[in-house]
Design an enzyme around this catalytic site. Structure first.
Site, short mmCIF file in Angstrom:
data_model
loop_
_atom_site.label_atom_id
_atom_site.label_comp_id
_atom_site.label_asym_id
_atom_site.label_seq_id
_atom_site.Cartn_x
_atom_site.Cartn_y
_atom_site.Cartn_z
N ASP A 289 0.87 -1.18 0.00
CA ASP A 289 0.00 0.00 0.00
C ASP A 289 0.91 1.23 0.00
O ASP A 289 1.98 1.19 -0.58
CB ASP A 289 -0.95 -0.04 1.20
CG ASP A 289 -2.26 0.71 0.94
OD1 ASP A 289 -2.20 1.80 0.36
OD2 ASP A 289 -3.33 0.21 1.33
N HIS A 323 1.58 1.82 -3.45
CA HIS A 323 0.53 2.58 -4.16
C HIS A 323 0.95 4.04 -4.27
O HIS A 323 0.87 4.64 -5.33
CB HIS A 323 -0.81 2.46 -3.43
CG HIS A 323 -1.44 1.12 -3.53
ND1 HIS A 323 -1.25 0.28 -4.61
CD2 HIS A 323 -2.29 0.46 -2.71
CE1 HIS A 323 -1.93 -0.83 -4.44
NE2 HIS A 323 -2.57 -0.76 -3.30
#
Length: 513
Positions: A289, A323
């Site tokens: 993430d 991300h």
């Protein structure tokens, strides 16, 4: 090569070269200690020494430059082996390690020798150094029921005031106890070349994550702590967020690494939430993430405590897979201020510098006067993204979040002020060079981009530069601005884009030099 001292503990020290290069030194160098070779062929701007002796003087040299340091003294050194820890990866070593922590005098060190220590959740206390020797692994138990459920919020029996015990994505919420945690503690150091392994890759933590009613455990959770230092360790395979300082002060990370599989859910590298004086220097991230996501709670926490994230420094860090490499939000209801990000290197991340918020974050959700400088990005899909329609939370796809109609500016409206992106080299972009989308009723204040180069891959693939509803997939889009009051470009070059280099919609003023 000029260098300076970042941190000294009783058994370790960390140093930083004085240059302008993102993360890597211009050339390899050697380090000597007291005239003897210590580190050979170092390539990074930040380097560390371990296995030092407490209370000793050391002369550290890089080329002709020398620095003398003195390691700190300590009251005691306790080995977990003396309390029965086995370290074979099979025996349950929880009680042995926890008892060593309990019994260590204030100002002492608990040392974990090489070995794999299978443990359930551990709790740290004030005035403690936890040393993980090279080859030492704290390996988390994989049975979910062995992680007690902690309430999100309780009441002080004497005063009736709320006390937060655990948190999930910006709100007090019941969670499984974190693998390592500390509450209201001070003066803690976790140092060494060992590993804190959440073992989620061998567990059920990453399964059916959207239907859970109890939050997954963090790797390390610090609740209202002060004067915390991490040096040299590797955190990996967390059930969700790796390092989560919460309403804490003076938390510094030096030459620390975080790893998780690229497809692992919610495995942010670190999420400092409503914290003051946080430093990330010489860190390396490869996660599933966001790498660093600076946060300040959701509406309830932001309105009640009005505690922003303040005085954060990110320097000489490497973000390899994530991300977002450097992220603000989206839980930022208390606001973010006094942030500097410099000399960082982003590789193979979806987005580079990413700011995300949405309606409902609140009037204290203010981010202003932020500068990002001296950043290198390679194979980053969208280097610069500011998104005020981020589709998070249970209501994230409702009209209040995605609507481009002009809503009233009220207690739920966030504000993004002035932002500067300076001295960057962004190569092999794919989706867009930059994507900036402010609220119709509250446009982004100003964006200044100076001395930045963008190049695109010839075989770039299309994707969504911002996580918001009802936008098109983009491929080799230039700099896109929508609902921004002022845009200033100076010495911005671009090659390989499809279409115009600069697209502006609902922008009051554009200066392109």
């Amino acid at each position: 090569m000029k260098f300076h001292t970042l941190y000294v503990s009783s058994v370790s020290a960390c140093f930083e070269l004085e240059n302008a290069n993102p993360y890597y030194a211009e050339s390899a160098y050697d380090v000597t200690v007291n005239g003897a070779p210590a580190l050979m062929g170092v390539r990074t701007n930040v380097f560390s020494l371990f296995d030092l002796v407490p209370g000793e003087n050391y002369t550290v040299a890089v080329g002709e430059e020398t620095i003398t340091i003195t390691t700190t003294t300590e009251t005691a050194c306790i080995s977990v082996r003396d309390f029965g820890a086995v370290g074979d990866g099979i025996a349950d070593d929880t009680d042995a390690i926890q008892n060593a922590i309990h019994c260590c005098p204030a100002g002492g060190r608990v040392t974990v020798p090489a070995g794999t220590y299978f443990v359930r959740p551990l709790v740290l206390k004030s005035d403690l150094t936890l040393e993980l020797k090279k080859g030492a692994v704290l390996l988390a138990d994989t049975v979910e029921e062995h992680y007690p459920i902690l309430p999100g919020e309780i009441r002080d029996a004497a005063t009736g005031c709320e006390l937060q015990v655990s948190s999930w994505e910006g709100n007090p919420y019941p969670c499984r106890q974190s693998f390592i945690s500390a509450h209201y503690a001070k003066n803690i150091s976790i140092v060494g070349q060992g590993v804190i392994d959440g073992n989620a890759v061998n567990s059920t933590w990453w399964k059916d994550v959207k239907n859970r009613t109890i939050g997954r455990p963090k790797l390390v959770f610090l609740n209202r702590c002060e004067n915390i230092r991490f040096h040299g360790i590797l955190g990996r395979n967390s059930a969700c967020w790796n390092f989560h300082p919460f309403f804490s002060k003076n938390v510094h990370f030096y030459n620390t690494a975080v790893e998780a599989p690229k497809d692992s859910p919610n495995t942010d590298g670190t999420d400092p939430e409503s914290c003051d004086d946080v430093r990330y220097i010489g860190m390396r991230f490869s996660v599933g993430d966001d790498a660093i996501a600076i946060k300040a709670g959701k509406m309830y926490m932001g309105m009640k405590y009005q505690t922003p994230a303040t005085n954060h420094v990110v320097r000489n860090c490497l973000m390899e897979y994530a991300h977002g490499a450097m992220v603000l939000g989206s839980e930022m209801s208390g606001g973010v201020r006094d942030l500097t990000v410099s000399q960082c290197y982003f590789k193979h991340t979806d987005r580079g510098l990413r700011i995300k918020t949405r309606r409902g974050r609140g009037k204290y959700a203010v981010i202003d006067g932020v500068e990002f400088s001296n950043i290198k990005m390679d194979n980053v899909m969208a280097p610069l993204v500011m998104n005020m329609y981020y589709f998070c939370d249970p209501d994230g796809h409702e009209e209040i979040v995605w609507s481009k109609e002009k809503h009233p500016v009220d207690d739920g409206t966030p504000y993004l002020g002035s932002f500067t992106f300076r001295d960057m080299d962004c190569t092999d972009c794919e989706w867009a060079a930059g994507y900036f989308y402010g609220l119709t009723e509250q446009p982004i204040g100003s964006v200044n981009i100076e001395n930045v180069r963008f190049t695109f891959k010839e075989d770039a693939q299309a994707g969504y530069p911002a996580m918001m509803d009802y936008i098109d997939r983009e491929c080799r889009r230039g700099l896109y601005f929508n609902c921004v009051r002022k845009v200033r470009l100076k010495n911005v070059t671009m090659s390989g884009q499809a279409g115009e280099r600069l697209i502006t919609i609902n922008v009051d003023e554009v200066i392109d030099q």
